[in-house]
Design a protein around this motif. Sequence first.
Motif, PDB file in Angstrom:
ATOM      1  N   VAL A 158       0.859  -1.185   0.000  1.00 53.21           N
ATOM      2  CA  VAL A 158       0.000   0.000   0.000  1.00 53.21           C
ATOM      3  C   VAL A 158       0.893   1.231   0.000  1.00 53.21           C
ATOM      4  O   VAL A 158       2.093   1.154   0.308  1.00 53.21           O
ATOM      5  N   PRO A 159       0.338   2.392  -0.356  1.00 54.72           N
ATOM      6  CA  PRO A 159       1.144   3.620  -0.302  1.00 54.72           C
ATOM      7  C   PRO A 159       1.669   3.866   1.107  1.00 54.72           C
ATOM      8  O   PRO A 159       1.024   3.518   2.095  1.00 54.72           O
ATOM      9  N   ALA A 160       2.827   4.471   1.185  1.00 57.98           N
ATOM     10  CA  ALA A 160       3.423   4.758   2.489  1.00 57.98           C
ATOM     11  C   ALA A 160       2.496   5.638   3.314  1.00 57.98           C
ATOM     12  O   ALA A 160       1.904   6.594   2.797  1.00 57.98           O
ATOM     13  N   PRO A 161       2.328   5.353   4.588  1.00 56.03           N
ATOM     14  CA  PRO A 161       1.454   6.168   5.438  1.00 56.03           C
ATOM     15  C   PRO A 161       2.091   7.501   5.782  1.00 56.03           C
ATOM     16  O   PRO A 161       3.260   7.755   5.471  1.00 56.03           O
ATOM     17  N   GLY A 162       1.319   8.320   6.463  1.00 59.21           N
ATOM     18  CA  GLY A 162       1.838   9.613   6.898  1.00 59.21           C
ATOM     19  C   GLY A 162       2.687   9.488   8.147  1.00 59.21           C
ATOM     20  O   GLY A 162       2.852   8.410   8.715  1.00 59.21           O
TER      21      GLY A 162
END
Length: 448
Positions: free
Chosen positions: A206-210
């Motif tokens: 998944v896209p990198a989190p904040g």
Amino acid sequence: MTARLPPGVAVTDPDLIASYLRDESRFTDADRPLAVLTPRTTAEVADCLRACHAAGVPVVTRGAGTGLSGGANGVSGGVVLSLHRMDRILEIDAVERLAVVQPGVVTGALRAAVAERGLFYPPDPGSVASCTIGGNVATNAGGMCCVKYGVTGDFVEALEVVLADGRVLRTGTRTVKGVAGYDLTSLVVGSEGTLGVVTEVTVRLVPAPGRPATLVASFADLASAGRAVAAISGAGVDASAVEILDATTLAAVDELTRMGIGGAAAMLLVQSDSSRPGEAAKVLVEAAALCEAAGAEVAVSDDPEEASLLMEARRQALPALERLGDWLLDDVCVPRARVVDLIAAVERVAADTGLVIGVFGHAGDGNLHPTVIFDAADLASETAALAAFDAITAAALELGGTITGEHGVGRLKAGWLARELDPVALEVQRALRRTFDPAGLLNPGVVL
């Protein structure tokens, strides 16, 4: 059988074999195997299994040996098949958000590698720095991010599996959707080496989190912390982690790390990693209000370094408790609304047995790890520890829960599975195992 094995695979030195005898579990049987086999490729795994199948030799598959249920323990007259040499990340596909890895890849290494591409592999078991993807798949491992992201099985898209007779099976797809035929991928995930040997894993990314923001809530009693967990869950707070540590665990972690986190009866660590501007802070404001309503003292930080230190303190829970004496770790999961009841049950068991029981775990998804401290040199203490373990596991079932949330059944809880499953489910599971492994050579004594 030896003549059928690939060259350079068999280890027969007694001292080396001894190091592969068992995993990290307690109170589980383990016997010295005939040999340790260390294949480097799928073809070599297939050759090993064909040789063992022809000779009728049982095979126990092993990853890093960090398991806590006895699933990798050696058996008499068998071999241990160690996959530690199959440790390559074969592909990272940023477009499809997939990674293809061999089973011996360390979970933390995969997370670090995909992070360099702006991606994220969420499963994060407590032993993330040493456990392997193959072992995670075998037990359907979880971790601290499960409350938001799910467990290992939620990220496994496809598998390469060598069956007991050496045939190679491929399951799943690389596509976003794929529903052709039975879901063999999900069947193999969590099967603890009893259906086949996983030699390649395709995982979804998944896209990198904040940047994470973290809340620390300190409570005067464990039950209040449990009520806060229920409130956070009931309110639908979008946390990426909701972890709990009781006073015993906090004191042990503080003694180990010198972080100054002891003193409370219980602590909740709540984290949000939302990438939407201002969302992480908003999530923690909501969580803080719920914790304060339950009587907590609350502190919030958006410092990534501090967040990392706090979560590392949580990862040190078991190593810290190990320093208190001999230990027996339980792994049970209950509906989130029953976390308070499970905590109360653990406190009763501790009082009844006179033992110290440290409680920590993934409170956000109801998965707790009560850890019984005892003296193995004292038969009465050892007997009390086993009684405490059984009482806690029974309490989880009575509360509508399960005997294991992420560590697996292994040998430790094989006797408990019949209490959780209905007779028809048990019959079907045994039939499935016979279909994959008619001779019963793969991990005998594990699960069923």
